[in-house]
Motif scaffolding. Structure first.
Motif: not given
Length: 123
Positions: A95-115
């Motif tokens: 669970l911890r790894s899945t939450l971390l992977n999801s947070a990192v991936t969504l964070h950078y996806f959001k940044r890319l989408f905004e840019d």
């Protein structure tokens, strides 16, 4: 109820490092980041700083010029790809790894989408 809560909490809490090398890298990273933060606060800026343009006029002429959009996509792209690849490379780590992977991936996806799509909603 308390045992269920404690077992969920234990799955999320980061365990201590397994080796002295990992501990040393963590301490070194903390010290470098602390030094950089204090340097920024007292006015000794790095060459790139979001708070002040610290490059001298001579340095500005030698630098490669990129638009901020291209620069941010180049910076955020590898982070997004690493986060997305982590689901494939480490599929069932808990669970911890899945939450971390999801947070990192969504964070950078959001940044890319905004840019990439910022010119559609900014006038």
């Amino acid at each position: 109820m308390a045992t269920v809560m404690s077992s969920v909490l234990l799955k999320l809490v980061f365990p201590p490092p397994a080796s002295a090398v990992v501990s040393a890298v963590m301490v070194g990273s903390f010290l470098v980041l602390t030094y950089c933060g204090v340097s920024e606060m007292i006015g000794k800026h790095l060459n790139y700083s979001k708070f002040w343009n610290a490059a001298t006029e001579k340095q500005k002429n030698k630098n490669i010029k990129l638009s901020s959009r291209v620069g941010m996509v180049l910076l955020y792209g590898p982070g997004f790809l690493a986060g997305a690849a982590s689901f494939w490379l480490y599929p069932n780590e808990g669970l911890r790894s899945t939450l971390l992977n999801s947070a990192v991936t969504l964070h950078y996806f959001k940044r890319l989408f905004e840019d990439i799509y910022s010119n559609f909603y900014i006038k």
